[in-house]
Design a protein around this motif. Structure first.
Motif, mmCIF file in Angstrom:
data_model
loop_
_atom_site.group_PDB
_atom_site.id
_atom_site.type_symbol
_atom_site.label_atom_id
_atom_site.label_comp_id
_atom_site.label_asym_id
_atom_site.label_seq_id
_atom_site.Cartn_x
_atom_site.Cartn_y
_atom_site.Cartn_z
ATOM 1 N N PRO A 40 0.948 -1.308 0.477
ATOM 2 C CA PRO A 40 0.073 0.148 -0.204
ATOM 3 C C PRO A 40 0.644 1.531 0.361
ATOM 4 O O PRO A 40 0.291 2.329 -1.084
ATOM 5 N N MET A 85 -7.611 -0.645 -0.496
ATOM 6 C CA MET A 85 -7.257 0.857 0.070
ATOM 7 C C MET A 85 -8.224 1.856 -0.321
ATOM 8 O O MET A 85 -9.143 1.735 -1.143
ATOM 9 N N SER A 86 -7.708 2.801 0.334
ATOM 10 C CA SER A 86 -8.817 3.853 0.597
ATOM 11 C C SER A 86 -8.919 5.004 -0.362
ATOM 12 O O SER A 86 -7.850 5.118 -0.768
ATOM 13 N N GLU A 119 -1.627 3.324 5.339
ATOM 14 C CA GLU A 119 -2.384 2.596 4.743
ATOM 15 C C GLU A 119 -2.051 0.440 5.315
ATOM 16 O O GLU A 119 -2.665 -0.069 4.997
#
Length: 477
Positions: free
Chosen positions: A94, A134-135, A199
């Motif tokens: 990430p 992930m965002s 993350e």
């Protein structure tokens, strides 16, 4: 009276373009023409416009040929290996993915077009973010902020507008700003690293096989553009994109994961007929030489891009029909940007020729405390954050900046310093609701515009302040 009419003209212009009642080009022409008549100087309108067009012709030429040049470089595949290399670097980490997002957005931003940057960046990175859960606002926030810093390139828009509005040379504004902008870009990479570590801590480290085994969870979201989509939908596409990423290629390819195609990624078609792989190093060398010559000021920037575009077209597309097709493919962007610059000749010509800008500057000078007068560059930089967010670049650079420059001149601050300071807010501006490209970003990423804004604004403000602080520290403004 001229002061009131000057502010009224700017306010009318801003309201009409912010409410989308008129296009910027139409407003730049018609509103000042009407106000020129209102102040009783309609007979001089032609002189003001001709003088303005003569002053702005070099800027328009620079933008026209820069768009053609970088458009051709994308067409022939100059950026394809860079995208693939970044995606191979990302793997399933990430932190690397977020840093890779910033790096990819910054590199592709060299073409000066935010929409192109976001289309390529999201097409390449979206499947990785979805596969690893992930965002997505991290992706949009980092991409928008990186593009905002790079948007200050002379052919990106704001620098050209500042040069146009103040009748300055774009290279004189931009080249001394490079150290401050480099610090802003470094701040974006630090931000990406920190957000990536966050993350990684939230999701943990995965191997590529574990990443590929993950199934995205479908979730319906409403994009910033008002469209409704399924964030986890298109699972076959995502699976193929992630598989391609595992092989070190771009994400989002339509190739079957079993066929081992290492060249495909969505957004940059690996089979497009305009690719020129045998000329890759020629194009890379030409681009490096062009940027080096620009920084060293060997020739005026318009001349450099004119020569570069002509050479790129001739070498990559020696047949006339192919050259015409490439020029036609980028004609819309060229016409929109160059048309805006020439239309601005009317606005700046009337504002200056009628004496409005001098009268407004006198009023601003009277409103600014004497203690702040010598610091008008700092004042301009701080004002650029909210003003470029809540109004378009056209409104700020053509309507507000000339007034700030005149006010600064009264206190001994050069227009060049004011112009450079005005670029500080661009990292924030790129997430403004008035920027059409941001809707491309949130729409393709399937992110709520409100979520993107809440996440991005604080980081974009911080980045803008880094640019402003570095500019003051280095004595640039």
């Amino acid at each position: 009276m001229l002061t009131i009419l000057g502010f009224a003209m700017i306010a009318t212009f801003l309201v009409l373009i912010m409410t989308k009642k008129m296009s910027p080009i139409a407003a730049l022409v018609l509103i000042p023409a009407l106000f020129c008549v209102a102040v009783g100087q309609g007979a001089q309108l032609g002189d003001y416009v001709i003088e303005g067009v003569g002053n702005l012709a070099p800027t328009a030429a620079m933008l026209m040929f820069a768009i053609v040049y970088f458009g051709v470089m994308i067409d022939v595949g100059l950026f394809d290996p860079i995208v693939r290399g970044i995606l191979k670097f990302c793997q399933a980490d990430p932190m690397r993915i977020v840093v890779g997002t910033a790096l990819l957005a910054a590199i592709v931003s060299l073409d000066g077009d935010g929409s192109t940057t976001f289309m390529i960046t999201v097409s390449a990175m979206y499947p990785l973010y979805k596969r690893l859960k992930m965002s997505l606002v991290v992706m949009t926030g980092v991409a928008a902020t990186a593009n905002g810093v790079m948007n200050t390139l002379p052919w990106g828009g704001p620098t050209a507008r500042a040069a146009t509005a103040l009748k300055l040379d774009a290279s004189e504004i931009f080249v001394p700003m490079i150290p401050a902008l480099a610090m802003g870009l470094l701040a974006v990479f630090v931000l990406a690293y920190v957000l990536g570590l966050r993350e990684r801590k939230r999701l943990g480290m995965l191997t590529l096989d574990e990443a590929l085994a993950r199934e995205p969870e479908p979730e319906t979201v409403t994009t910033g553009a008002g469209a409704t989509g399924t964030a986890g939908g298109g699972d076959d596409r995502l699976r193929k994109g992630a598989s391609a990423s595992a092989g070190g290629t771009g994400a989002g390819t339509d190739a079957d994961p079993a066929d081992g195609d290492d060249d495909g990624f969505q957004g940059l078609d690996p089979n497009r007929p305009t690719l020129r792989p045998k000329l890759y190093w020629f194009n890379a060398g030409l681009t490096a030489a062009l940027l080096t010559a620009m920084i060293m000021e060997l020739m005026p920037i318009p001349v450099l891009f004119l020569l570069g575009a002509a050479l790129a077209l001739t070498v990559n597309f020696p047949h006339m029909p192919d050259q015409r097709a490439r020029i036609a493919a980028h004609a819309d962007n060229v016409l929109n940007v160059s048309g805006m610059v020439f239309a601005a000749a009317v606005f700046t010509g009337v504002l200056t020729g009628t004496g409005m800008v001098e009268n407004m500057a006198d009023w601003v000078v009277g409103a600014v405390p004497d203690a702040m007068g010598p610091h008008m560059a700092l004042v301009t930089g701080l004002l650029s954050l909210p003003l470029t967010y809540f109004m378009s670049n056209d409104g700020f650079y053509f309507g507000v900046l000339p007034v700030l420059a005149e006010a600064g001149a009264a206190h001994g601050v050069s227009p060049l310093e004011i112009a450079r300071a005005s670029l500080a807010g661009q990292a924030l501006h790129m997430s403004s609701p008035l920027v059409p490209a941001v809707y491309v970003l949130v729409g393709m990423a399937k992110v709520e515009f409100g979520d993107h804004t809440r996440f991005t604004v604080k980081w974009a403000v911080l980045t803008s302040l880094v640019v402003l602080g570095a500019g003051i520290l280095f004595g640039i403004m």
